[in-house]
Design a protein around this motif. Structure first.
Motif, PDB file in Angstrom:
ATOM      1  N   ASN A  41       9.404   6.164  17.991  1.00 34.47           N
ATOM      2  CA  ASN A  41       8.217   6.387  18.839  1.00 34.47           C
ATOM      3  C   ASN A  41       7.583   7.722  18.462  1.00 34.47           C
ATOM      4  O   ASN A  41       8.279   8.727  18.314  1.00 34.47           O
ATOM      5  CB  ASN A  41       8.604   6.427  20.322  1.00 34.47           C
ATOM      6  N   GLY A  42       6.274   7.688  18.289  1.00 29.98           N
ATOM      7  CA  GLY A  42       5.560   8.924  17.981  1.00 29.98           C
ATOM      8  C   GLY A  42       5.683   9.381  16.534  1.00 29.98           C
ATOM      9  O   GLY A  42       5.296  10.500  16.192  1.00 29.98           O
ATOM     10  N   LYS A  45       2.915   5.856  13.271  1.00 29.09           N
ATOM     11  CA  LYS A  45       2.581   4.512  12.762  1.00 29.09           C
ATOM     12  C   LYS A  45       1.177   4.072  13.170  1.00 29.09           C
ATOM     13  O   LYS A  45       0.382   3.659  12.332  1.00 29.09           O
ATOM     14  CB  LYS A  45       3.621   3.484  13.267  1.00 29.09           C
ATOM     15  N   SER A  46       0.895   4.166  14.482  1.00 29.46           N
ATOM     16  CA  SER A  46      -0.434   3.744  14.943  1.00 29.46           C
ATOM     17  C   SER A  46      -1.519   4.654  14.374  1.00 29.46           C
ATOM     18  O   SER A  46      -2.610   4.178  14.013  1.00 29.46           O
ATOM     19  CB  SER A  46      -0.509   3.758  16.467  1.00 29.46           C
ATOM     20  N   THR A  47      -1.216   5.937  14.292  1.00 32.59           N
ATOM     21  CA  THR A  47      -2.192   6.870  13.731  1.00 32.59           C
ATOM     22  C   THR A  47      -2.544   6.466  12.298  1.00 32.59           C
ATOM     23  O   THR A  47      -3.709   6.490  11.905  1.00 32.59           O
ATOM     24  CB  THR A  47      -1.639   8.318  13.767  1.00 32.59           C
TER      25      THR A  47
HETATM   26  N1  ATP Z   1      -5.155  10.440  21.116  1.00 32.99           N
HETATM   27  C1  ATP Z   1      -4.068  11.235  21.048  1.00 32.99           C
HETATM   28  N2  ATP Z   1      -4.058  12.429  21.679  1.00 32.99           N
HETATM   29  C2  ATP Z   1      -2.984  13.222  21.592  1.00 32.99           C
HETATM   30  N3  ATP Z   1      -1.871  12.930  20.906  1.00 32.99           N
HETATM   31  C3  ATP Z   1      -1.830  11.764  20.272  1.00 32.99           C
HETATM   32  C4  ATP Z   1      -2.912  10.841  20.310  1.00 32.99           C
HETATM   33  N4  ATP Z   1      -2.588   9.758  19.598  1.00 32.99           N
HETATM   34  C5  ATP Z   1      -1.342   9.987  19.123  1.00 32.99           C
HETATM   35  N5  ATP Z   1      -0.884  11.183  19.514  1.00 32.99           N
HETATM   36  C6  ATP Z   1       0.410  11.772  19.157  1.00 32.99           C
HETATM   37  O1  ATP Z   1       0.603  11.677  17.777  1.00 32.99           O
HETATM   38  C7  ATP Z   1       1.929  11.306  17.462  1.00 32.99           C
HETATM   39  C8  ATP Z   1       1.946  10.012  16.701  1.00 32.99           C
HETATM   40  O2  ATP Z   1       1.480   8.971  17.549  1.00 32.99           O
HETATM   41  P1  ATP Z   1       1.408   7.447  17.131  1.00 32.99           P
HETATM   42  O3  ATP Z   1       0.756   6.733  18.233  1.00 32.99           O
HETATM   43  O4  ATP Z   1       0.826   7.347  15.785  1.00 32.99           O
HETATM   44  O5  ATP Z   1       2.962   7.057  17.061  1.00 32.99           O
HETATM   45  P2  ATP Z   1       3.645   5.628  16.833  1.00 32.99           P
HETATM   46  O6  ATP Z   1       4.541   5.795  15.669  1.00 32.99           O
HETATM   47  O7  ATP Z   1       2.629   4.586  16.782  1.00 32.99           O
HETATM   48  O8  ATP Z   1       4.529   5.510  18.155  1.00 32.99           O
HETATM   49  P3  ATP Z   1       4.923   4.221  19.034  1.00 32.99           P
HETATM   50  O9  ATP Z   1       6.064   3.603  18.333  1.00 32.99           O
HETATM   51  O10 ATP Z   1       5.331   4.798  20.326  1.00 32.99           O
HETATM   52  O11 ATP Z   1       3.738   3.339  19.134  1.00 32.99           O
HETATM   53  C9  ATP Z   1       2.673  11.230  18.781  1.00 32.99           C
HETATM   54  O12 ATP Z   1       3.324  12.443  18.991  1.00 32.99           O
HETATM   55  C10 ATP Z   1       1.565  11.022  19.785  1.00 32.99           C
HETATM   56  O13 ATP Z   1       1.908  11.577  21.033  1.00 32.99           O
END
Ligand code: ATP
Ligand code: MG
Length: 341
Positions: A41-42, A45-47
């Motif tokens: 988590n975090g 990936k989504s970014t």
């Molecule tokens: N719009 C935003 N504002 C502030 N912080 C953000 C934002 N989007 C993502 N983050 C932060 O950036 C980091 C990466 O987030 P991301 O959503 O890409 O993770 P992820 O790998 O998709 O996680 P998950 O498995 O929970 O979906 C995390 O620490 C998240 O809190």
């Protein structure tokens, strides 16, 4: 064909809660790659997919599609090149519209002018039915029902269909994209496509006038002209070099295991059928191993593992878990990632 060059993305920069979501990320995804992305988590990936689709702009670095710098294009301008499915089944489809209206909207998305055109021709209905049949969910019998009445799994399957099976692009777009995304000299490409379109058009006009001079029935003329048009269309569509790239962000995470499996199988079938370049984020190690030809592991915004081909085929849950523990610097693992259920 998709390349990320030194991409950095931070949130809340300059504050106490500053997060570096992606750190100097470099990645090349080849045409036809089916990449599964795994990470805690975090981990970013989504970014990563949001940067590719243009939902987020990088602080630094570039995103390229076939050598074309996508930083120049806003999210809606990139939309024709990407098909997205999110975790939430409510996002991809419009609940208040019927199944057929949703499909018509998606199939019309490729047209440069009429973005919101969702009226459909009678001839399209059969195509919609045929496409829905491939999902094997009985949706072909529910064409005129509101999408809000469907289950989450049915909505995800429909979103997938809408993401992969778009309307053919307009001639104008084919011409523009051939120059935009084609390899080599842009000027030469522009001349090449312009001349090819002109000569195809000229040939079609000639054929048409010859057909019209024939002393045959009106119906026979109509049939011949239709055939001539199809030839013209074929010549032009040879220049269509774009295909939607599929971006899937945990698109089965909200579904029960059985439905998730069905949607994943549909995903794989569509990817293979259309030979789509695909990025699939998953929390499930078993799915990350089972699907695709390449696996990427993210940790703290960096790629810590990139496994493809035979090495990917040989992966087991155990080796992947071990890799996760050694490479992912104290990332949180969810239960479903560990158990792979
Ligand atoms: N719009 C935003 N504002 C502030 N912080 C953000 C934002 N989007 C993502 N983050 C932060 O950036 C980091 C990466 O987030 P991301 O959503 O890409 O993770 P992820 O790998 O998709 O996680 P998950 O498995 O929970 O979906 C995390 O620490 C998240 O809190
Ligand atoms: Mg995420």
């Amino acid at each position: 064909m998709i390349e990320l060059r030194n991409v950095c993305k931070s949130f809340n920069t300059g504050t106490a809660s500053e997060t570096k979501a992606l750190e100097n990320l470099n990645l090349v995804i080849n045409e036809g790659d089916f990449v599964t992305v795994i990470g805690g988590n975090g981990s970013g990936k989504s970014t990563l997919v949001n940067i590719i689709s243009g939902t987020l702009m990088p602080d630094e670095g570039e995103v390229l599609l076939r050598d074309y710098n996508l930083n120049k294009l806003k999210e809606h301008e990139r939309a024709p090149y990407f098909g997205r499915v999110f975790q939430d089944p409510m996002i991809g489809t419009a609940a208040d519209m019927t199944v057929i209206e949703n499909l018509a909207l998606a199939y019309g998305r490729n047209r440069t002018r009429s973005v919101f055109r969702w009226s459909y021709k009678k001839a399209d209905v059969q195509k919609f039915i045929d496409d829905l049949k491939t999902l094997d969910l009985g949706l072909e019998n529910r064409l005129y029902q509101k999408v809000g009445l469907l289950s989450g799994g049915q909505r995800q399957a429909l979103t997938l269909l809408m993401a992969t099976n778009r309307n053919k692009p307009s001639y104008r777009r084919i011409k523009r994209d051939y120059v935009r995304f084609g390899k080599g000299d842009k000027k030469a490409a522009k001349i090449e496509v312009k001349e090819a379109f002109l000569s195809a058009g000229e040939k079609y006009r000639q054929d048409k006038s010859e057909i019209n001079q024939k002393s045959i029935s009106k119906e026979a003329k109509k049939a011949l002209i239709k055939k001539a048009f199809q030839e013209y269309d074929k010549k032009i569509r040879k220049f269509d070099i774009t295909k939607p790239i599929l971006l899937l962000d945990e698109h089965t995470a909200a579904l029960d295991p059985k439905t998730a499996k069905k949607v994943l199988e549909t995903t794989e079938r569509m990817v293979n059928e259309h030979r789509l370049t695909t990025i699939m984020i998953t929390h499930n190690m078993r799915d990350a191993i089972r699907y695709g030809n390449r696996l990427i592991m993210l940790s703290h915004g960096e790629i810590v593992a990139d496994i493809s081909g035979e090495d990917k085929a040989k992966l087991t849950i155990e080796t992947l878990l071990e890799m996760f523990v050694t490479k992912s610097k104290n990332d949180m693992l969810s239960d479903s990632t560990i158990l792979g259920n």
